[in-house]
Every structure is written in structure tokens, then in C-alpha cells.
Design a protein around this motif. Structure first.
Motif, PDB file in Angstrom:
ATOM      1  N   ASN A 132      -4.364  10.989  -9.490  1.00  0.00           N
ATOM      2  CA  ASN A 132      -4.003  10.817 -10.902  1.00  0.00           C
ATOM      3  C   ASN A 132      -3.942   9.341 -11.318  1.00  0.00           C
ATOM      4  O   ASN A 132      -3.288   8.990 -12.293  1.00  0.00           O
ATOM      5  N   ASN A 137      -5.385   2.034  -5.988  1.00  0.00           N
ATOM      6  CA  ASN A 137      -6.187   2.899  -6.865  1.00  0.00           C
ATOM      7  C   ASN A 137      -5.796   2.768  -8.328  1.00  0.00           C
ATOM      8  O   ASN A 137      -6.649   2.615  -9.207  1.00  0.00           O
ATOM      9  N   THR A 138      -4.487   2.833  -8.609  1.00  0.00           N
ATOM     10  CA  THR A 138      -4.056   2.827 -10.006  1.00  0.00           C
ATOM     11  C   THR A 138      -4.213   1.448 -10.642  1.00  0.00           C
ATOM     12  O   THR A 138      -4.749   1.320 -11.753  1.00  0.00           O
ATOM     13  N   ASP A 180      -1.085  -8.455  -4.954  1.00  0.00           N
ATOM     14  CA  ASP A 180      -1.022  -7.430  -3.904  1.00  0.00           C
ATOM     15  C   ASP A 180      -1.156  -8.145  -2.566  1.00  0.00           C
ATOM     16  O   ASP A 180      -2.260  -8.474  -2.136  1.00  0.00           O
ATOM     17  N   HIS A 215       6.749  -6.509   2.729  1.00  0.00           N
ATOM     18  CA  HIS A 215       6.889  -6.621   1.270  1.00  0.00           C
ATOM     19  C   HIS A 215       7.474  -5.337   0.689  1.00  0.00           C
ATOM     20  O   HIS A 215       6.788  -4.605  -0.028  1.00  0.00           O
ATOM     21  N   ALA A 266       5.356   2.519 -14.311  1.00  0.00           N
ATOM     22  CA  ALA A 266       4.829   3.883 -14.149  1.00  0.00           C
ATOM     23  C   ALA A 266       4.527   4.126 -12.673  1.00  0.00           C
ATOM     24  O   ALA A 266       3.567   4.811 -12.342  1.00  0.00           O
ATOM     25  N   ARG A 298       7.356   3.898  -9.364  1.00  0.00           N
ATOM     26  CA  ARG A 298       8.561   4.581  -8.900  1.00  0.00           C
ATOM     27  C   ARG A 298       9.769   3.867  -9.491  1.00  0.00           C
ATOM     28  O   ARG A 298       9.822   2.634  -9.533  1.00  0.00           O
ATOM     29  N   ASP A 329       8.310   5.000 -17.510  1.00  0.00           N
ATOM     30  CA  ASP A 329       7.950   6.389 -17.210  1.00  0.00           C
ATOM     31  C   ASP A 329       8.757   6.911 -16.026  1.00  0.00           C
ATOM     32  O   ASP A 329       8.953   8.116 -15.895  1.00  0.00           O
ATOM     33  N   GLY A 335       1.144  10.362 -14.707  1.00  0.00           N
ATOM     34  CA  GLY A 335       0.041  10.937 -13.936  1.00  0.00           C
ATOM     35  C   GLY A 335      -0.259  12.385 -14.290  1.00  0.00           C
ATOM     36  O   GLY A 335      -0.978  13.071 -13.559  1.00  0.00           O
TER      37      GLY A 335
END
Ligand code: NAI
Ligand SMILES: O=C(O)C(=O)[C@H](O)COP(=O)(O)O
Length: 379
Positions: free
Chosen positions: A98, A133-134, A153, A190, A213, A215, A239, A264
Motif C-alpha cells: 500500500n 517503498n513509500t 535514510d 537508528h 503516515a 507509525r 494519520d 494505506g
């Protein structure tokens, strides 16, 4: 695993098309994810969950036959994978299922905020924390729209296979928009638990936009509430929340957009999760894949849009809101949370399609008819 047809397959009732995809593969038992009890799984061979079911020793200790656990979600912080490994239980999640849906949630939020506060998205830089991915799906949409962004990242920054340009955490936190797309992790080099703690939240500028959006626990919600109560004007899109489904309700009034962990929840996003688990179970029992999501998805309510003018920020605003206007979900959340509760809102989520389900054509005198996908890439 027992032979196909006699397996006992337990699956979350909130997995679209599970009954159809797994039909004929065994006895099917749908369950409510929040209240699944250990003693109802005694004869389970396969367990398919979503994020609201904690899968651990307490749930599975009395299920001697269980050989496969899957979660139809990207996140797997609700799964005790060490325990599954110790029992030799195969585990799979649904990476990326998602991610597009979440990216579209973020884009819809940005479009709504740009209109509400009258700014051009082209003047903003988006900081993306977590470039998996997101985060990548979001960056692709921003690229297509000509909106600048920075990526943070630390894991991918070290990867020789990823040749994107990465920024430091401080650089990304200073961007006009900060959008969080990391897993919930408690340890390692991290950890993301309270990545945005009191100190980092205090350093946000008044004109920034913060979107969560991923956790809830990635932001210290109490510290965020205190910041807002002190009058900080940071714009918030939330979210996900700490301690779902019992969210810090005082925080909602300080959010520009507040929703019930549905970023999602496009139909495609949820159903892709089901399909990925179906494929994984087929592989596990050596059965050919015979069912395909594309055969189940209904036609979208709006299938085709024809643009009568050049694609610009005004058309972007109209198109995005026509396909997915996040204000609908914000309205549902504010109206129904007290009366119906967090899980009810999620369980009764109205159908939402991904932009890719809609074809956009544009005809002009110079280039003739062109076809766009609402991912904003020209075909
Ligand atoms: N609100 C919603 O409905 C949804 C929320 N999610 C959440 O979003 C999270 C991210 O999803 P994906 O991008 O698909 O996962 P992913 O696993 O593809 O990417 C996550 C990225 O975060 C990076 N990362 C880990 N720790 C980090 C840190 N401390 N700082 C910066 N980057 C870090 C990883 O290296 C990885 O590249 C999921 O784990 C899930 O918890 C996912 C889908 C829907
Ligand atoms: O995929 C993920 O990770 C998510 O956060 C899902 O959107 C969670 O949905 P539910 O499993 O809670 O229905």
C-alpha cells in the motif's frame, strides 16, 4: 503443512478478497483482528493477520500445527519474528502493498494545504524520512510534479546499490514539509521510536508542515501536544497515533488533517496485501497461483477524465481532489471518533481507488491526444 483442502486458514475479516482467493484451499475462518484469542487458533495451520493483531507466544503457544503466518501489511512491528523463527513457522509480510496509497494520501494532503493556505507546492521542499517503498513512491510523484525534495535514510545511504543523493537528518528536518516513512523500531543503530522527541519537535519552525503516515510512536505525541498548547503554529497532518486505538484526543484539534490510520487504505493497497499472502501460501504448499487481483477489482466510479487545458497546479488540485480528497477522511474521523471509535472508522472505510485506476487524456492543438496516469507520468 497439511495437504491443500484440509488446511485450516484463519484470516482477518478486513482482508479484501481473501475468501475468494483462498477458496478451495482449506477451511476458511475469518476473525476480528483486535479480539482474536489464542484458544480460537488451536487447530490453525495458517494465520493471516493485519496490523492490529499482536502475533506472539501468547497468541500461538497452543497452536501446535501452525506453519505459516502472514501479515497483509507493510509494517510488521506487531509480529514477534524471533518467536516464529524459534517455532520454525514461515513468515511473510506484504512489502510495498500500500505504498502508493500512502504516497497519494500525502499528495492529497499537500494539495489541500496548498489551497487552504494559498501557497504553491512548487515553492516548497519536501523532506522525506525513510526512503523505502513509500518514501520512494512519494518522491516519484514529487519528481513528476517538479516539486523538490530531500531524502534521509541512513541505511540506504550506506548501500552501494542505491545511488540517490541523501541528506542528513538535520537537513531534512529543516525542509518546508517533513514526511515520515519509517518502520517502528526500538533498537539497532537508528531506532525510530520517538525519533521526533521533544527536542527535535521544539526545533521545528512555525511555518513547517509535519506529516506522519507511518507509525504513531515515531513522534512523541505528548511532546507534540505540549508544543501545540504553547502556541507553536507548525501545521500537522496525522494519520497514525501513539497507542492506537486509544489516541491522544486533545491533539486532534491541533491537526489540520487528522485521520484514523487509513493512509494505506486504498482498495488496491489493501487487496494487494491479500494477493501477496495468497501467492506466499501457494509457494509454501507448492500450488500454482490461479487467482489474480486484477480479476476481482471493480471498475472505479470515475474511470476516465479528459483535460481541456494544460496540466498545471490548478488542474492538479482538481484532479487529486476528484480522485481522493483527504478532507473526507478527516471529516469522518472528527465526526465519528467519539461516537463510534477508531476501529469502527477503519472497518467501515469507504472505497477509495488509487490514481492509477483512472486514465487522464488531454487533447491540444500542438500534440494531439496524450494519455496521462494520475501518477502524473505521461505514457
Ligand atoms: N499509515 C498507513 O496506513 C501505513 C503506514 N505504513 C508504515 O510506513 C512504514 C514505511 O513503509 P515503507 O516505506 O513501505 O517501508 P520500507 O521498509 O520499504 O522502507 C522503510 C525505510 O525506512 C528506513 N529507515 C529505517 N529506520 C530509519 C531511520 N531511523 N531514519 C530514516 N530511515 C530509516 C529503512 O532503511 C527503509 O528504507 C512501514 O513500516 C509502516 O509502519 C505502511 C503502510 C501504510
Ligand atoms: O501496511 C501497513 O503497515 C499499515 O499501516 C496498514 O495500512 C495497516 O492497516 P491494518 O492492518 O491496521 O488494517
Amino acid at each position: 503443512m497439511p495437504k491443500e483442502n484440509i488446511m485450516n486458514i484463519y484470516y482477518d475479516e478486513n482482508m479484501p478478497y481473501a475468501a475468494q482467493m483462498f477458496a478451495g484451499m482449506g477451511n476458511l475462518y475469518p476473525f476480528a483482528g483486535r479480539t482474536l484469542a489464542a484458544d480460537s487458533l488451536i487447530d490453525a495451520d495458517v494465520l493471516l493477520v493485519r496490523s492490529i493483531t499482536q502475533v506472539n507466544e501468547a497468541l500461538l503457544a497452543n497452536s501446535p500445527n501452525i506453519k505459516f503466518v502472514g501479515t497483509a501489511t507493510i509494517g510488521f512491528d506487531h509480529i514477534d519474528r524471533d518467536y516464529l523463527t524459534s517455532r520454525n513457522i514461515t513468515f511473510t509480510s506484504a512489502p510495498g502493498c500500500n505504498a502508493t496509497s500512502v504516497a497519494e494520501y500525502v499528495l492529497s494532503s499537500l494539495v489541500v494545504l496548498a489551497e487552504r493556505y494559498q501557497f504553491s507546492l512548487l515553492t516548497k521542499t519536501v523532506g522525506i524520512i525513510g526512503a523505502g517503498n513509500t518514501g520512494t513512491r512519494l518522491s516519484e510523484k514529487l519528481d513528476a510534479l517538479g516539486i523538490t525534495y530531500k531524502l534521509y535514510d541512513p541505511f540506504l545511504a550506506e548501500s552501494v546499490e542505491d545511488n540517490r543523493v541523501f541528506s542528513t537528518l538535520d537537513e531534512v528536518l529543516a525542509c518546508d514539509v517533513v514526511s515520515l516513512h519509517v518502520p517502528k523500531t526500538l533498537d539497532g543503530d537508528h531506532p525510530t521510536f520517538h525519533l521526533l522527541n521533544e527536542q527535535r519537535l521544539e526545533s521545528f519552525r512555525e511555518d513547517q508542515i509535519l506529516i506522519n503516515a507511518c507509525r504513531g510512536e515515531v513522534i512523541d505525541n505528548q511532546a507534540l501536544l505540549h508544543l501545540k498548547q504553547k502556541g507553536h503554529s507548525l501545521t500537522l497532518v496525522m494519520d497514525v497515533w501513539e497507542n492506537e486505538p486509544n489516541v491522544l484526543t486533545e491533539l486532534i484539534a491541533f491537526c489540520d488533517i487528522a485521520t484514523a490510520h487509513i493512509a494505506g487504505y486504498s482498495l488496491e493497497g489493501k487487496a494487494r496485501g491479500t494477493e501477496m499472502l495468497y501467492q506466499a501460501v501457494c509457494q509454501c504448499i507448492d500450488k500454482p497461483v490461479e487467482n489474480f487481483l486484477v480479476d476481482y477489482l471493480p471498475k472505479p466510479a470515475i474511470g476516465h477524465i479528459e483535460l481541456q487545458q494544460e496540466f498545471d497546479e490548478i488542474t492538479l488540485n482538481q484532479l487529486v481532489k476528484m480522485v481522493y480528497d483527504v478532507r473526507r477522511d478527516d471529516g469522518i474521523f472528527r465526526q465519528q471518533l467519539a461516537s463510534h471509535g477508531f476501529d469502527y472508522i477503519r472497518k467501515t472505510y469507504p472505497v477509495r481507488r488509487e490514481f492509477s485506476a483512472i486514465t487522464v487524456t488531454q487533447t491540444n492543438n500542438v500534440n494531439g491526444t496524450q494519455v496521462y496516469q494520475l501518477g502524473f507520468t505521461q505514457q
